[in-house]
Design an enzyme around this catalytic site. Structure first.
Site, PDB file in Angstrom:
ATOM      1  N   HIS A  92     -22.606  -6.993  -7.425  1.00 54.07           N
ATOM      2  CA  HIS A  92     -23.403  -8.217  -7.338  1.00 54.07           C
ATOM      3  C   HIS A  92     -24.876  -7.917  -7.680  1.00 54.07           C
ATOM      4  CE1 HIS A  92     -19.661  -9.524  -5.510  1.00 54.07           C
ATOM      5  NE2 HIS A  92     -19.763  -8.476  -4.731  1.00 54.07           N
ATOM      6  N   HIS A 184     -19.064  -1.853  -3.132  1.00 57.94           N
ATOM      7  CA  HIS A 184     -18.962  -3.198  -2.552  1.00 57.94           C
ATOM      8  C   HIS A 184     -18.747  -3.106  -1.051  1.00 57.94           C
ATOM      9  CE1 HIS A 184     -18.367  -5.697  -6.286  1.00 57.94           C
ATOM     10  NE2 HIS A 184     -18.134  -4.485  -6.773  1.00 57.94           N
ATOM     11  N   GLU A 266     -14.593  -0.776  -1.348  1.00 54.95           N
ATOM     12  CA  GLU A 266     -15.007  -1.796  -0.378  1.00 54.95           C
ATOM     13  C   GLU A 266     -15.254  -1.028   0.915  1.00 54.95           C
ATOM     14  OE1 GLU A 266     -15.496  -4.943  -1.027  1.00 54.95           O
ATOM     15  OE2 GLU A 266     -14.265  -5.460  -2.777  1.00 54.95           O
TER      16      GLU A 266
HETATM   17 ZN    ZN Z   1     -18.335  -7.360  -3.746  1.00 54.94          ZN
END
Ligand code: ZN
Length: 302
Positions: A92, A184, A266
């Site tokens: 992002h 992430h 993640e």
């Molecule tokens: Zn993400």
């Protein structure tokens, strides 16, 4: 972290190699063979027979190979990652929230179309995933550069939004990266906990072809999983991947369009309060960065 795996270990092949070298020394081939063996990089401790030159029983001369000086080794400075290129992809972008129409644009991911980028998630207290991914990536960059790697970012909070997922993949490809990790944190329901590493599925379609990178990406992902677990003490996700800490996906443009070994991690679930307490702690993020950097180091030194 397991310091024992910091440098590649020749391991069991050493004894066999010594015998082969002794046998070939009269032919003046020792130097070349040693170089060839060091360049194998296989991780099972043995050199495949097919990769050794054929020594004929009739002692016909073998083709001359120029001896290479060890001083040409890219690791002559003693750092384990000298000569290696690592791309880190902080997921992002903190500015995406101000560019919702731009990041909603559809881009071609080979097998499909996907939005350019997304805003990412945030903790209940408002700590944005995009801030987390940049912080962890910067910490990992410092560790990898200290080990001699050349590290490139897909974004460093230095552009108004994005880049789009297709461009994120292209940055790794055009850098000829030896490894790419996209950082992430997840936005799963509260109560779901733990981390997981996303591996590219072998897909072909349009400009996507991950058939060549699926296997090395899995090796990269497995190393990152192990070292991340050691460094942080976190458990593999309890809501995806059947507790393996690994999840294979064929729907991510950043993986589908990659031509170099690449995984996503993640690091935890931002929507869970216990995971969020870790993700918002700078000391925990340093350990997360260490796990990622060590996993990359293991992969590149195997
Ligand atoms: Zn993400």
């Amino acid at each position: 972290m397991s310091n024992g795996s910091f440098f590649s270990a020749p391991g069991r092949r050493g004894g066999t190699l010594a015998l082969v070298l002794a046998a070939l020394a009269p032919l003046g081939l020792g130097g070349w063979l040693l170089w060839d063996n060091l360049g194998q990089g296989d991780d099972d401790g043995g050199t495949p027979a097919s990769s050794l030159p054929t020594v004929s029983s009739t002692s016909s001369p073998l083709p001359a190979q120029p001896p290479q000086s060890p001083s040409t080794s890219p690791k002559s400075d003693g750092k384990p990652l000298t000569g290696k290129v690592v791309v880190l992809d902080p997921g992002h972008n903190p500015n995406n929230r101000d560019h919702t129409s731009e990041i909603a644009r559809r881009v071609d991911i080979g097998t499909n179309e996907k939005e350019c980028d997304t805003t990412g998630t945030a903790t209940e207290s408002g700590y944005a995933e995009a801030s987390f991914t940049l912080d962890v990536s910067r910490r990992a960059r410092a560790l990898l550069e200290a080990r001699g790697a050349t590290v490139k970012f897909t974004q460093d909070d230095d552009r108004p939004y994005g880049p789009c997922v297709d461009e994120r993949a292209r940055i790794g490809n055009s850098a000829h990266a030896d490894a790419v990790v996209s950082v992430h944190a997840d936005g799963a329901p509260a109560g779901d906990r733990g981390f997981h590493v996303i591996l590219p599925k072998s897909v072909r379609g349009g400009g996507a072809d991950t058939s060549e990178i699926a296997a090395p990406s899995r090796r990269l992902g497995e190393q990152v999983r192990s070292e991340f677990m050691d460094a942080t003490g976190s458990a593999p996700a309890d809501y995806i991947g059947d507790g393996s800490g690994l999840n294979v996906r064929g729907d991510l443009g950043g993986l589908n369009l990659s031509t170099v070994p690449k995984v996503f991690i993640e690091c935890g679930n931002m929507r869970d309060s216990k995971d969020a307490a870790e993700l918002t702690d700078p000391k925990w993020r340093e350990r997360a960065a260490l796990g990622i950097a060590q996993g990359i180091t293991d992969f590149l030194n195997r």
